[in-house]
Motif scaffolding. Structure first.
Motif, PDB file in Angstrom:
ATOM      1  N   THR A   1     -39.226 -19.040 109.182  1.00  0.00           N
ATOM      2  CA  THR A   1     -39.467 -20.467 109.329  1.00  0.00           C
ATOM      3  C   THR A   1     -39.282 -21.098 107.969  1.00  0.00           C
ATOM      4  O   THR A   1     -39.901 -20.663 107.004  1.00  0.00           O
ATOM      5  CB  THR A   1     -40.902 -20.747 109.836  1.00  0.00           C
ATOM      6  N   TYR A   2     -38.400 -22.065 107.913  1.00  0.00           N
ATOM      7  CA  TYR A   2     -38.260 -22.757 106.649  1.00  0.00           C
ATOM      8  C   TYR A   2     -38.734 -24.185 106.785  1.00  0.00           C
ATOM      9  O   TYR A   2     -38.619 -24.800 107.830  1.00  0.00           O
ATOM     10  CB  TYR A   2     -36.865 -22.654 106.058  1.00  0.00           C
ATOM     11  N   GLY A   3     -39.320 -24.667 105.701  1.00  0.00           N
ATOM     12  CA  GLY A   3     -39.739 -26.053 105.610  1.00  0.00           C
ATOM     13  C   GLY A   3     -38.724 -26.828 104.805  1.00  0.00           C
ATOM     14  O   GLY A   3     -37.955 -26.250 104.025  1.00  0.00           O
ATOM     15  N   PHE A   4     -38.719 -28.128 105.017  1.00  0.00           N
ATOM     16  CA  PHE A   4     -37.799 -28.965 104.267  1.00  0.00           C
ATOM     17  C   PHE A   4     -38.311 -30.402 104.196  1.00  0.00           C
ATOM     18  O   PHE A   4     -39.122 -30.828 105.010  1.00  0.00           O
ATOM     19  CB  PHE A   4     -36.400 -28.960 104.899  1.00  0.00           C
ATOM     20  N   ARG A   5     -37.836 -31.081 103.167  1.00  0.00           N
ATOM     21  CA  ARG A   5     -38.006 -32.529 103.032  1.00  0.00           C
ATOM     22  C   ARG A   5     -36.666 -33.120 102.655  1.00  0.00           C
ATOM     23  O   ARG A   5     -35.953 -32.550 101.834  1.00  0.00           O
ATOM     24  CB  ARG A   5     -38.987 -32.885 101.899  1.00  0.00           C
ATOM     25  N   VAL A   6     -36.311 -34.245 103.218  1.00  0.00           N
ATOM     26  CA  VAL A   6     -35.217 -35.047 102.702  1.00  0.00           C
ATOM     27  C   VAL A   6     -35.907 -36.041 101.789  1.00  0.00           C
ATOM     28  O   VAL A   6     -36.825 -36.754 102.201  1.00  0.00           O
ATOM     29  CB  VAL A   6     -34.439 -35.760 103.828  1.00  0.00           C
ATOM     30  N   CYS A   7     -35.508 -36.043 100.519  1.00  0.00           N
ATOM     31  CA  CYS A   7     -36.278 -36.789  99.526  1.00  0.00           C
ATOM     32  C   CYS A   7     -35.370 -37.424  98.487  1.00  0.00           C
ATOM     33  O   CYS A   7     -34.152 -37.242  98.496  1.00  0.00           O
ATOM     34  CB  CYS A   7     -37.295 -35.857  98.865  1.00  0.00           C
ATOM     35  N   SER A   8     -35.994 -38.166  97.595  1.00  0.00           N
ATOM     36  CA  SER A   8     -35.259 -38.739  96.476  1.00  0.00           C
ATOM     37  C   SER A   8     -34.691 -37.605  95.626  1.00  0.00           C
ATOM     38  O   SER A   8     -35.151 -36.468  95.700  1.00  0.00           O
ATOM     39  CB  SER A   8     -36.189 -39.625  95.639  1.00  0.00           C
ATOM     40  N   ALA A   9     -33.703 -37.926  94.829  1.00  0.00           N
ATOM     41  CA  ALA A   9     -33.034 -36.901  94.016  1.00  0.00           C
ATOM     42  C   ALA A   9     -33.994 -36.155  93.105  1.00  0.00           C
ATOM     43  O   ALA A   9     -33.801 -34.973  92.822  1.00  0.00           O
ATOM     44  CB  ALA A   9     -31.908 -37.532  93.196  1.00  0.00           C
ATOM     45  N   ASP A  10     -35.070 -36.816  92.670  1.00  0.00           N
ATOM     46  CA  ASP A  10     -36.034 -36.152  91.791  1.00  0.00           C
ATOM     47  C   ASP A  10     -37.193 -35.519  92.561  1.00  0.00           C
ATOM     48  O   ASP A  10     -38.097 -34.945  91.963  1.00  0.00           O
ATOM     49  CB  ASP A  10     -36.570 -37.123  90.738  1.00  0.00           C
ATOM     50  N   GLY A  11     -37.185 -35.632  93.878  1.00  0.00           N
ATOM     51  CA  GLY A  11     -38.210 -35.003  94.704  1.00  0.00           C
ATOM     52  C   GLY A  11     -39.502 -35.774  94.854  1.00  0.00           C
ATOM     53  O   GLY A  11     -40.426 -35.308  95.507  1.00  0.00           O
ATOM     54  N   THR A  12     -39.590 -36.978  94.286  1.00  0.00           N
ATOM     55  CA  THR A  12     -40.869 -37.695  94.297  1.00  0.00           C
ATOM     56  C   THR A  12     -41.118 -38.513  95.561  1.00  0.00           C
ATOM     57  O   THR A  12     -42.263 -38.802  95.885  1.00  0.00           O
ATOM     58  CB  THR A  12     -40.994 -38.625  93.072  1.00  0.00           C
ATOM     59  N   GLU A  13     -40.070 -38.923  96.266  1.00  0.00           N
ATOM     60  CA  GLU A  13     -40.227 -39.736  97.474  1.00  0.00           C
ATOM     61  C   GLU A  13     -39.727 -38.960  98.686  1.00  0.00           C
ATOM     62  O   GLU A  13     -38.634 -38.404  98.657  1.00  0.00           O
ATOM     63  CB  GLU A  13     -39.419 -41.027  97.359  1.00  0.00           C
ATOM     64  N   THR A  14     -40.518 -38.944  99.756  1.00  0.00           N
ATOM     65  CA  THR A  14     -40.145 -38.234 100.979  1.00  0.00           C
ATOM     66  C   THR A  14     -39.686 -39.231 102.041  1.00  0.00           C
ATOM     67  O   THR A  14     -40.381 -40.199 102.323  1.00  0.00           O
ATOM     68  CB  THR A  14     -41.338 -37.421 101.515  1.00  0.00           C
ATOM     69  N   TYR A  15     -38.539 -38.946 102.632  1.00  0.00           N
ATOM     70  CA  TYR A  15     -37.996 -39.780 103.712  1.00  0.00           C
ATOM     71  C   TYR A  15     -38.192 -39.108 105.073  1.00  0.00           C
ATOM     72  O   TYR A  15     -38.395 -39.794 106.073  1.00  0.00           O
ATOM     73  CB  TYR A  15     -36.519 -40.070 103.471  1.00  0.00           C
ATOM     74  N   ALA A  16     -38.089 -37.800 105.115  1.00  0.00           N
ATOM     75  CA  ALA A  16     -38.293 -37.046 106.355  1.00  0.00           C
ATOM     76  C   ALA A  16     -38.717 -35.638 105.969  1.00  0.00           C
ATOM     77  O   ALA A  16     -38.405 -35.156 104.880  1.00  0.00           O
ATOM     78  CB  ALA A  16     -37.016 -37.009 107.185  1.00  0.00           C
ATOM     79  N   GLN A  17     -39.426 -34.985 106.870  1.00  0.00           N
ATOM     80  CA  GLN A  17     -39.827 -33.601 106.604  1.00  0.00           C
ATOM     81  C   GLN A  17     -39.956 -32.848 107.917  1.00  0.00           C
ATOM     82  O   GLN A  17     -40.090 -33.455 108.977  1.00  0.00           O
ATOM     83  CB  GLN A  17     -41.127 -33.554 105.824  1.00  0.00           C
ATOM     84  N   GLY A  18     -39.914 -31.542 107.812  1.00  0.00           N
ATOM     85  CA  GLY A  18     -40.025 -30.750 109.024  1.00  0.00           C
ATOM     86  C   GLY A  18     -39.887 -29.271 108.754  1.00  0.00           C
ATOM     87  O   GLY A  18     -40.033 -28.806 107.623  1.00  0.00           O
TER      88      GLY A  18
END
Length: 161
Positions: free
Chosen positions: A107-124
């Motif tokens: 099971t892998y987790g992920f976030r679609v985020c800002s290039a620097d990783g500070t803002e999350t747009y989607a996760q799952g």
């Protein structure tokens, strides 16, 4: 793409406390009629980031499923929650990590985020099962794939294993 080029193209490896940030690009034609990243593009960005990551680790697929080894896997489950919309084209990142590593599945987790990783747009998360091409039945991950996956384990997940 090599690990070095992944690192050079994106944020520092320690930009997140676990896992890896892999650069992704949202193009103008990825946006829907409302000017937001189309909902179907989020999993595509993550899929492409995982493909780049595994390729950089020396895993590839050349069209021969019988020889694909660890790359011969199927999706058992996927969950995606949209947190806030991406409203412009540009550079972003996929934050990737392993939640659980089993004998034949992971099971892998992920976030679609800002290039620097500070803002999350989607996760799952997504559950994969490695299969034998000849039988289409679950088969164990190789030691090499397990080592790569273990290096991406979220600390809490590694402690629970």
């Amino acid at each position: 793409m090599s690990v070095e080029s992944l690192q050079a193209a994106g944020p520092a490896p320690d930009a997140v406390p676990y896992g890896r940030l892999v650069p992704v690009t949202v193009h103008f034609d990825d946006l829907d009629a409302l000017g937001m990243l189309h909902n179907s593009r989020y999993p595509l960005l993550v899929e492409r980031a995982w493909g780049e990551y595994w390729h950089a680790q020396g895993f590839s697929f050349d069209g021969d499923w019988a020889a694909a080894g660890d790359m011969c896997n199927v999706i058992k489950e996927m969950r995606l929650a949209y947190e806030r919309p991406i409203t412009r084209a540009g550079r972003y990142a996929a934050h990737l990590w392993i939640e659980r590593l089993g004998r034949t599945g992971l099971t892998y987790g992920f976030r679609v985020c800002s290039a620097d990783g500070t803002e999350t747009y989607a996760q799952g998360h997504r559950v994969l099962v490695r299969v034998d091409f000849a039988t289409m039945r679950p088969t164990p991950w190789s030691d090499r794939a397990r080592a790569v996956a273990e290096a991406l384990q979220r600390p809490e997940a590694a402690e629970a294993a």
